[in-house]
Design a protein around this motif. Structure first.
Motif, PDB file in Angstrom:
ATOM      1  N   ILE A 283       0.834  -1.202   0.000  1.00  0.00           N
ATOM      2  CA  ILE A 283       0.000   0.000   0.000  1.00  0.00           C
ATOM      3  C   ILE A 283       0.868   1.251   0.000  1.00  0.00           C
ATOM      4  CG2 ILE A 283      -1.773   1.284   1.261  1.00  0.00           C
ATOM      5  CD1 ILE A 283      -2.542  -1.528   2.492  1.00  0.00           C
ATOM      6  N   SER A 284       1.938   1.221   0.795  1.00  0.00           N
ATOM      7  CA  SER A 284       2.827   2.387   0.888  1.00  0.00           C
ATOM      8  C   SER A 284       3.437   2.733  -0.467  1.00  0.00           C
ATOM      9  CB  SER A 284       3.939   2.127   1.911  1.00  0.00           C
ATOM     10  OG  SER A 284       3.421   1.989   3.212  1.00  0.00           O
ATOM     11  N   LEU A 285       3.857   1.727  -1.226  1.00  0.00           N
ATOM     12  CA  LEU A 285       4.479   1.996  -2.518  1.00  0.00           C
ATOM     13  C   LEU A 285       3.471   2.527  -3.529  1.00  0.00           C
ATOM     14  CD1 LEU A 285       6.963  -0.995  -2.735  1.00  0.00           C
ATOM     15  CD2 LEU A 285       7.534   1.420  -2.521  1.00  0.00           C
ATOM     16  N   TYR A 286       2.279   1.932  -3.567  1.00  0.00           N
ATOM     17  CA  TYR A 286       1.236   2.466  -4.443  1.00  0.00           C
ATOM     18  C   TYR A 286       0.907   3.914  -4.062  1.00  0.00           C
ATOM     19  CZ  TYR A 286      -0.234  -1.619  -7.184  1.00  0.00           C
ATOM     20  OH  TYR A 286      -0.298  -2.635  -8.091  1.00  0.00           O
ATOM     21  N   PHE A 287       0.789   4.161  -2.777  1.00  0.00           N
ATOM     22  CA  PHE A 287       0.472   5.488  -2.263  1.00  0.00           C
ATOM     23  C   PHE A 287       1.592   6.465  -2.641  1.00  0.00           C
ATOM     24  CE2 PHE A 287      -1.954   7.403   1.540  1.00  0.00           C
ATOM     25  CZ  PHE A 287      -1.739   8.697   1.089  1.00  0.00           C
ATOM     26  N   TYR A 288       2.829   6.056  -2.413  1.00  0.00           N
ATOM     27  CA  TYR A 288       3.956   6.943  -2.663  1.00  0.00           C
ATOM     28  C   TYR A 288       4.052   7.342  -4.131  1.00  0.00           C
ATOM     29  CZ  TYR A 288       8.625   8.769  -3.189  1.00  0.00           C
ATOM     30  OH  TYR A 288       9.684   9.576  -3.516  1.00  0.00           O
ATOM     31  N   VAL A 289       3.951   6.364  -5.042  1.00  0.00           N
ATOM     32  CA  VAL A 289       4.109   6.697  -6.465  1.00  0.00           C
ATOM     33  C   VAL A 289       2.948   7.557  -6.965  1.00  0.00           C
ATOM     34  CG1 VAL A 289       5.534   4.661  -6.941  1.00  0.00           C
ATOM     35  CG2 VAL A 289       3.054   4.529  -7.266  1.00  0.00           C
ATOM     36  N   ALA A 290       1.763   7.395  -6.371  1.00  0.00           N
ATOM     37  CA  ALA A 290       0.643   8.267  -6.737  1.00  0.00           C
ATOM     38  C   ALA A 290       0.933   9.705  -6.328  1.00  0.00           C
ATOM     39  CB  ALA A 290      -0.649   7.770  -6.084  1.00  0.00           C
ATOM     40  N   VAL A 291       1.449   9.888  -5.099  1.00  0.00           N
ATOM     41  CA  VAL A 291       1.803  11.230  -4.628  1.00  0.00           C
ATOM     42  C   VAL A 291       2.939  11.812  -5.467  1.00  0.00           C
ATOM     43  CG1 VAL A 291       2.786  12.527  -2.697  1.00  0.00           C
ATOM     44  CG2 VAL A 291       1.011  10.817  -2.270  1.00  0.00           C
ATOM     45  N   ALA A 292       3.979  11.000  -5.729  1.00  0.00           N
ATOM     46  CA  ALA A 292       5.112  11.472  -6.526  1.00  0.00           C
ATOM     47  C   ALA A 292       4.670  11.833  -7.940  1.00  0.00           C
ATOM     48  CB  ALA A 292       6.201  10.396  -6.570  1.00  0.00           C
ATOM     49  N   GLY A 293       3.745  11.049  -8.494  1.00  0.00           N
ATOM     50  CA  GLY A 293       3.256  11.324  -9.839  1.00  0.00           C
ATOM     51  C   GLY A 293       2.496  12.632  -9.924  1.00  0.00           C
ATOM     52  N   ILE A 294       1.613  12.868  -8.960  1.00  0.00           N
ATOM     53  CA  ILE A 294       0.850  14.123  -8.958  1.00  0.00           C
ATOM     54  C   ILE A 294       1.787  15.321  -8.771  1.00  0.00           C
ATOM     55  CG2 ILE A 294      -0.781  15.494  -7.618  1.00  0.00           C
ATOM     56  CD1 ILE A 294      -2.468  13.087  -7.236  1.00  0.00           C
ATOM     57  N   ALA A 295       2.741  15.187  -7.835  1.00  0.00           N
ATOM     58  CA  ALA A 295       3.673  16.283  -7.579  1.00  0.00           C
ATOM     59  C   ALA A 295       4.495  16.604  -8.826  1.00  0.00           C
ATOM     60  CB  ALA A 295       4.597  15.914  -6.418  1.00  0.00           C
ATOM     61  N   ASN A 296       4.907  15.565  -9.551  1.00  0.00           N
ATOM     62  CA  ASN A 296       5.705  15.768 -10.754  1.00  0.00           C
ATOM     63  C   ASN A 296       4.867  16.336 -11.898  1.00  0.00           C
ATOM     64  OD1 ASN A 296       6.755  14.221 -13.516  1.00  0.00           O
ATOM     65  ND2 ASN A 296       8.408  15.087 -12.279  1.00  0.00           N
ATOM     66  N   LEU A 297       3.667  15.828 -12.046  1.00  0.00           N
ATOM     67  CA  LEU A 297       2.815  16.235 -13.166  1.00  0.00           C
ATOM     68  C   LEU A 297       2.342  17.670 -13.031  1.00  0.00           C
ATOM     69  CD1 LEU A 297       1.474  15.211 -15.783  1.00  0.00           C
ATOM     70  CD2 LEU A 297      -0.477  14.485 -14.393  1.00  0.00           C
ATOM     71  N   PHE A 298       2.025  18.074 -11.793  1.00  0.00           N
ATOM     72  CA  PHE A 298       1.474  19.420 -11.573  1.00  0.00           C
ATOM     73  C   PHE A 298       2.475  20.365 -10.897  1.00  0.00           C
ATOM     74  CE2 PHE A 298      -2.213  16.537 -11.711  1.00  0.00           C
ATOM     75  CZ  PHE A 298      -2.918  17.121 -12.749  1.00  0.00           C
ATOM     76  N   ASN A 299       3.741  19.948 -10.845  1.00  0.00           N
ATOM     77  CA  ASN A 299       4.835  20.804 -10.364  1.00  0.00           C
ATOM     78  C   ASN A 299       4.625  21.307  -8.937  1.00  0.00           C
ATOM     79  OD1 ASN A 299       6.320  20.696 -12.852  1.00  0.00           O
ATOM     80  ND2 ASN A 299       4.820  22.134 -13.713  1.00  0.00           N
ATOM     81  N   PHE A 300       4.256  20.416  -8.022  1.00  0.00           N
ATOM     82  CA  PHE A 300       4.164  20.767  -6.610  1.00  0.00           C
ATOM     83  C   PHE A 300       5.567  20.773  -6.009  1.00  0.00           C
ATOM     84  CE2 PHE A 300      -0.264  19.612  -7.162  1.00  0.00           C
ATOM     85  CZ  PHE A 300      -0.923  20.463  -6.289  1.00  0.00           C
ATOM     86  N   LYS A 301       5.926  21.843  -5.349  1.00  0.00           N
ATOM     87  CA  LYS A 301       7.255  21.933  -4.755  1.00  0.00           C
ATOM     88  C   LYS A 301       7.357  21.157  -3.451  1.00  0.00           C
ATOM     89  CE  LYS A 301       8.383  26.392  -6.856  1.00  0.00           C
ATOM     90  NZ  LYS A 301       8.778  27.810  -6.626  1.00  0.00           N
ATOM     91  N   GLU A 302       6.240  20.950  -2.765  1.00  0.00           N
ATOM     92  CA  GLU A 302       6.232  20.214  -1.498  1.00  0.00           C
ATOM     93  C   GLU A 302       5.243  19.055  -1.608  1.00  0.00           C
ATOM     94  OE1 GLU A 302       5.991  22.528   2.104  1.00  0.00           O
ATOM     95  OE2 GLU A 302       6.694  24.322   1.070  1.00  0.00           O
ATOM     96  N   PRO A 303       5.704  17.909  -2.117  1.00  0.00           N
ATOM     97  CA  PRO A 303       4.800  16.756  -2.284  1.00  0.00           C
ATOM     98  C   PRO A 303       4.169  16.271  -0.986  1.00  0.00           C
ATOM     99  CG  PRO A 303       6.862  16.438  -3.477  1.00  0.00           C
ATOM    100  CD  PRO A 303       7.043  17.652  -2.626  1.00  0.00           C
ATOM    101  N   SER A 304       4.839  16.509   0.146  1.00  0.00           N
ATOM    102  CA  SER A 304       4.303  16.020   1.422  1.00  0.00           C
ATOM    103  C   SER A 304       2.935  16.620   1.743  1.00  0.00           C
ATOM    104  CB  SER A 304       5.281  16.329   2.561  1.00  0.00           C
ATOM    105  OG  SER A 304       5.499  17.728   2.658  1.00  0.00           O
TER     106      SER A 304
END
Length: 366
Positions: A283-304
């Protein structure tokens, strides 16, 4: 992209924990009856191919995430659309897996506790971990991998000593020919769990020794495949095909049959520890890559900052994804294999690789 690095061994551990994770929970490949173990081996071979496809894409674009190189391969607009679909896929899979474990905990240990509460508490721990980044997830996996390995070895020894294994339940091999095995492979085991390794396309850019990624990935998938083959073979040899197919949690039923000298029995803690730890990392890995993907796609400077709203979305989705556990399993092993797994795990990565290959060949020609 987060400024973090993981080692080759940590990648190996994460792949094994991810692959074994929730797969031990479900009755896998039993459409092939006593040949279920064989379908896992064939699915593992297919998993090697799919991993190498994703690794080759990583080789072409080693410093960026798939959500970014998709835009370079198929164009900015369509690439962003594909990347967003993958983010939805990762969120959907995180919700499915957390629902699996919520149902298991209700059935096994907390029958009076609402499903919402169990899943919410599980996600709180995962959210805390994800906020710390991929390095913390990898180090945690490195620490707990040895515990899980020792639990697995001791469990196999106890099953063997209890005298409940009957290898005749695995015979005859290929009783109905090779076609049921192939059908189960291409509708189930190719996707669950081996095709799910597509998630590591989002993890490979964090590897500090990228040249070792291909070898480590193949080794980890091979090790996971052998573990799952052994577990399915043990379940069938102990319970028989019919009881294994009817059991909601076959591994739990197998462990509950262990009895040595009328004092060592009810070793359900093996099941609980192994499944909870494995499920936590999946679950953690699925969750992490979803967060990383959104942050990368929409240029979020603070993914946390995305972790909490994402956690709420996954919580709601996990509750509404199915009306009961039987529907959850039926949908997971039959419907989504061809409608979700096939495009996201096979068709899209292979298509991207073909396009990337010709683009790089054209560049070299120039």
């Amino acid at each position: 992209m987060e400024k973090a690095k993981i080692s080759a061994y940590q990648l190996f551990v994460l792949i094994v924990l991810f692959e074994v994770g929730s797969t031990l929970l479900i009755p896998l490949a039993l459409d092939a009856k006593q040949d279920a173990w064989l379908t896992i081996l064939l699915g593992m071979v297919g998993g090697f191919f799919l991993f190498l496809v994703n690794f080759r894409l990583f080789h072409y674009y080693p410093d960026i995430l798939p959500t970014e190189y998709m835009q370079k391969i198929v164009g900015k607009s369509f690439g962003k659309f594909l990347a967003f679909l993958y983010i939805l896929y990762f969120m959907y899979m995180a919700a499915r897996v957390v629902r699996d474990f919520g149902e298991m905990l209700i059935t096994f240990a907390y029958p009076q506790t609402p499903l919402f509460i169990i899943i919410a508490l599980f996600l709180v721990v995962i959210i805390y971990t994800i906020r710390k980044g991929i390095e913390v997830v990898a180090r945690t996996g490195e620490l707990l991998f040895l515990i899980l390995f020792l639990l697995g070895i001791s469990g196999i020894i106890l099953i063997a000593l209890s005298g409940i294994v009957d290898l005749k339940n695995l015979l005859p091999v290929l009783e109905e020919g090779i076609m049921p095995v192939l059908k189960t492979t291409f509708t189930q085991t190719l996707y669950i769990p081996f095709g799910e390794a597509v998630v590591f396309a989002m993890i490979l850019p964090y590897l500090n020794q990228s040249k070792k990624g291909k070898r480590i990935g193949v080794y980890a998938l091979g090790f996971s495949g052998l573990v799952l083959t052994l577990v399915v073979a043990i379940n069938i040899s102990v319970l028989g095909v019919n009881l294994t197919a009817r059991s909601q949690f076959p591994l739990l039923s197998t462990i509950q049959t262990i009895q040595i000298d009328e004092f060592l029995e009810r070793l359900d803690v093996y099941f609980m520890l192994t499944l909870i730890l494995g499920g936590f990392f999946k679950i953690s890995l699925y969750f992490y890559v979803a967060v990383a993907g959104i942050a990368n796609l929409f240029n979020f400077k603070e993914p946390s900052r995305l972790v909490y709203p994402m956690g709420i979305v996954i919580l709601i989705l996990s509750i509404t994804i199915a009306s009961n556990y039987a529907e959850q399993i039926s949908e997971g092993t039959r419907f989504i294999s061809l409608h979700i797994f096939l495009p996201f795990q096979v068709i899209i990565p292979v298509s991207l690789l073909i396009i990337a290959f010709f683009k790089h060949r054209k560049k070299r020609g120039k």
